[in-house]
Design a protein around this motif. Sequence first.
Motif, PDB file in Angstrom:
ATOM      1  N   LEU B  63       0.855  -1.194   0.000  1.00  9.07           N
ATOM      2  CA  LEU B  63       0.000   0.000   0.000  1.00  9.07           C
ATOM      3  C   LEU B  63       0.886   1.236   0.000  1.00  9.07           C
ATOM      4  CD1 LEU B  63      -2.660  -0.903   2.727  1.00  9.07           C
ATOM      5  CD2 LEU B  63      -2.933  -1.017   0.254  1.00  9.07           C
ATOM      6  N   LYS B 127      -8.894  -6.740  -0.684  1.00  7.96           N
ATOM      7  CA  LYS B 127      -8.491  -5.731  -1.672  1.00  7.96           C
ATOM      8  C   LYS B 127      -9.656  -4.772  -1.916  1.00  7.96           C
ATOM      9  CE  LYS B 127      -6.298  -7.283  -5.441  1.00  7.96           C
ATOM     10  NZ  LYS B 127      -6.104  -7.676  -6.858  1.00  7.96           N
ATOM     11  N   LEU B 139      -2.772   0.365  -4.354  1.00  9.09           N
ATOM     12  CA  LEU B 139      -2.582  -0.993  -3.833  1.00  9.09           C
ATOM     13  C   LEU B 139      -1.958  -1.856  -4.923  1.00  9.09           C
ATOM     14  CD1 LEU B 139      -5.116  -3.091  -1.776  1.00  9.09           C
ATOM     15  CD2 LEU B 139      -3.790  -4.126  -3.617  1.00  9.09           C
TER      16      LEU B 139
END
Lengths: 131, 362
Positions: B63, B127, B139
Amino acid sequence: MSLEYPEDLKYTDSHEYIRLDGDTATIGITAFAVDQLGDIVFLELPEVGDALERGETFGTVESVKAVEDLKAPLSGKVIERNDPLLDAPEQLADDPYGTAWLLKVEVSDGAELDDALSMEEYVALVEGEEG
Amino acid sequence: MSSMTDALRRTPLYDLAIAQKARMTSFSGWEMPVQFGGITQEHQAVRQSVGVFDISHMGKFVLRGEAILTQLQRLVPTDLGGLQPGMAQYTVLLNPQGGIVDDFIIYAQGTDRADLIVNAATTEKDKTWLLAHLSGVELEDWSGDRALLAVQGPDAVVTLQKFVEEDLSNVPKFGHLEGHVLGKPGFMARTGYTGEDGFEVMVEPETGRELWRSLLDAGAVPCGLGARDTLRLEAAMALYGQDIDDTTTPLEAGLGWLVHLDKVPEFIGRDVLVQQKQDGVSRRLIGLQLTGRNIARHDYPVLHSGEPIGKITSGTLSPTLGYPIALASVLADLAKIGQILEVEIRGKSYPATVVKRPFYKR
């Protein structure tokens, strides 16, 4: 590991074997079943004198990863039980066709054995399952 | 016996497991080794020396975004304020009902980067959840692109050290570093899921294969999901989807140590946890010790005076302790240490005692 299946035994598709001697049958589970189960930790068997009904559950074998029912390969009366094995079920892995048999049964209907699998038929079955 | 479907994914180490004659199983959409030499033997290797697991199936996210930990703080009940770069934190994502979306580890990498290792089964769900609740965050999903190996046991550090340039003994528990494994870049974290010391190592697939072979040559025992399950259960670590799920709050799951209500003024699900803290929870995840050799398995009923009061969530015969252990979700009133309950196993009731968790501590 190559697994052995003695030629003089009869087999079931649920992985029990039968060794017939007159009208006494010795019942156990096959090397394939033992191998698939992995580390066996628990075994439950009927009492001497209990009746087995072909195709019915007569006990349980449990490994670290799974629990499987034992299915009676034929009908009859239990005349002997391998008691030492109940205390040390892991020994099933050492000699499933010899010292680690499960029950001796007085066969009530010998014709039931006609449906059992021969060694060749059983080998074909387990090779299919392994693939 | 289980059957396989064609759609199962395979890790970069798949054929090495096959070469080791591993028995394979389907797990969360992956075809994974369940055992090599035998669960008990693999379990003992991890408790007594060193074992290695292929855990490449787990979800791996990078991230990136401004003040990333501050952003993540809105999604987890655990105070991330003191989480320094190079350190990691186990925590949970919560839904508005306080239920656990997933449990995972955050590896802090600096002010604008955090790495997450999540459960395989929940990778896509996580996710979606993260992207929906974080803003201005990128991401990157490394799940299919990296090998992840867990080297665990009292000899894990010294064994892994043979193939690593950096001094691993300096890395604290829950610490991590970017270093060099077999001369290639690698991420190493002193974390695991066995209750033992050890590292989780993330590298490129080819390096992962070489590391697997090198570790086995160095005496590490290859271990499968079976031993991973008995080990984590002795350590009373929850398995997502079995012991905890979207309907369990961390307070119900015995994960109260992850909940810092006084330090974190706002996070999704906080209201529910505040309420539960005030009123007490109605059910709780407990540890049970049984007698004999009967294993209490997932979903078996737990009784008190013949009345159903809960269910087993996980159970095994503890290879280290020699008796059956289980985690169960039961009515909170009957969750006290020492309480005698019963477990119904194939139609018969067996006594079980509520015991302290973990069952095993190094």
